[in-house]
Enzyme design. Structure first.
Site, PDB file in Angstrom:
ATOM      1  N   GLU A 107      -4.149   1.098  -6.638  1.00 44.76           N
ATOM      2  CA  GLU A 107      -3.305   1.203  -7.826  1.00 44.76           C
ATOM      3  C   GLU A 107      -3.301  -0.077  -8.656  1.00 44.76           C
ATOM      4  O   GLU A 107      -3.355  -0.020  -9.888  1.00 44.76           O
ATOM      5  CB  GLU A 107      -1.873   1.561  -7.421  1.00 44.76           C
TER       6      GLU A 107
ATOM      7  N   HIS B 161       8.026   8.292  -0.316  1.00 45.10           N
ATOM      8  CA  HIS B 161       7.501   9.151  -1.369  1.00 45.10           C
ATOM      9  C   HIS B 161       8.613   9.854  -2.152  1.00 45.10           C
ATOM     10  O   HIS B 161       8.333  10.773  -2.910  1.00 45.10           O
ATOM     11  CB  HIS B 161       6.585  10.238  -0.767  1.00 45.10           C
TER      12      HIS B 161
END
Length: 360
Positions: free
Chosen positions: A90, A159
């Site tokens: 990322e 998450h």
């Protein structure tokens, strides 16, 4: 990627930003159905078709058609120069995208979940959000960081976090939170066309949900204004302000409250930064009561900011304390029963509205 950059260097004289066409009507006559996934996909497709500077990058956005199939069909249509599969890095691909935006391209970065954007936080905050200010307006960063935000179902604490308040606290970013298909199409188009960096927070559990849309919403010129909330349901007894999935919960709560003679007004915030303070305050001055709803943590949350702005601007109109509904102040549990307890439910909103209306 290099081919796009070379093309852009030849097109430096064409740095015109296509204006967004703001559509403010509610389109109550809508008859067609579209789910949120289709709305996002169609918005990406139309903006890529209209502007060759727009490109996508992220994990599995190409060959796999997107982890949630939001980018389905786009690789075949636009090719690997404009739909780029990346490694699981990322920080790497977010940094590349910010650099491309410096050169006038319009990257759309998909994070498989916004939780993973923490790996790229330096580029989002220090490189993207602050560049326009620190360059005295010489560098604009037309980039969109998008992906599912908040809790899904049984995916654990790493998450399941909502980052609306995190990103909304940073000057230089715009933060959008769509609820239905109209929001998804109109806000994503606005985000792509905007000259500033935008964090676009979707909800995984809404991707497959269908909503009515009008012909106006389906038109390629359709675009919603950034920073403008929508009153989803008019009412006179209590204001309920929510965003993303919690808008649906609030509408269900309003239906239950109606049976008890409580007429709730539901505001879909749509934009967290900028926040539509005037719509919120106008509603509170009419209803004299406020309930805020979010699935994020309560401390320093969006609801706290809304509470502060109402106390500052409309305190004299309040007939009851502001009620804040939020997720539990714990990392999101994995177990389904505990997860449900940690997230706001319709009955929580109903109880809060009744307290605000002194209906115990």
């Amino acid at each position: 990627m290099l081919g796009i950059v070379r093309q852009m260097m030849l097109e430096q004289s064409l740095k015109t930003i296509r204006p967004a066409v703001s559509v403010l009507r509610s389109f109550s006559s809508a008859a067609k159905q579209m789910n949120v996934r289709e709305a996002l996909n169609s918005a990406l497709d139309e903006e890529m078709s209209a502007d060759s500077k727009v490109f996508l990058m992220g994990e599995e956005v190409g060959e796999y058609q997107g982890a949630y199939k939001i980018t389905k069909g786009l690789l075949d249509k636009y090719g690997p120069d404009r739909v780029l599969d990346t490694p699981i890095t990322e920080a790497g691909f977010a940094g590349i995208a910010v650099g491309a935006a410096y050169y006038g391209l319009k990257p759309i970065v998909e994070f498989m979940t916004i939780n993973f954007s923490m790996q790229a936080i330096d580029h989002i905050i220090n490189s993207a959000a602050k560049s326009n200010y620190m360059s005295a307006g010489q560098i604009s960063v037309p980039i969109v960081f998008r992906g599912p935000n908040g809790a899904a179902a049984g995916v654990g604490a790493q998450h399941s976090q909502c980052y609306a308040a995190w990103y909304a606290s940073c000057p230089g970013l715009k933060v959008l939170t769509p609820y239905n298909s109209e929001d998804a199409r109109g806000l994503l188009k606005a985000a792509i066309r905007d000259p500033d960096p935008v964090v676009f927070l979707e909800n995984e559990l809404l991707y497959g949900e269908s909503f009515p849309v009008s012909d106006e919403v389906l038109d390629s010129s359709f675009c919603l204004p950034i920073g403008k909330a929508k009153i989803e349901r008019k009412g006179k007894h209590v204001t309920i302000a929510a965003y993303s999935k919690m808008v649906g919960y609030s509408l269900k709560a309003a239906e239950i409250l109606e049976k008890d003679g409580i007429d709730a007004e539901v505001i879909n915030l749509r934009s967290i930064r900028p926040l539509d303070r005037s719509t919120i305050n106008d509603s509170v001055r009419k209803t004299n009561r406020l309930v805020t709803v979010e699935e994020a943590f309560p401390q320093h949350g969006v609801g706290a900011e809304i509470c502060a702005c109402v106390v500052e601007e409309s305190f004299a109109y309040l007939d009851a304390p502001v009620e804040r509904i939020a997720g539990a102040d714990v990392p999101t549990p994995y177990a389904a029963n505990l997860e449900r307890m940690a997230m706001p439910q319709v009955e929580d909103i109903v109880r809060a509205a009744k307290r605000a209306c002194h209906r115990f």
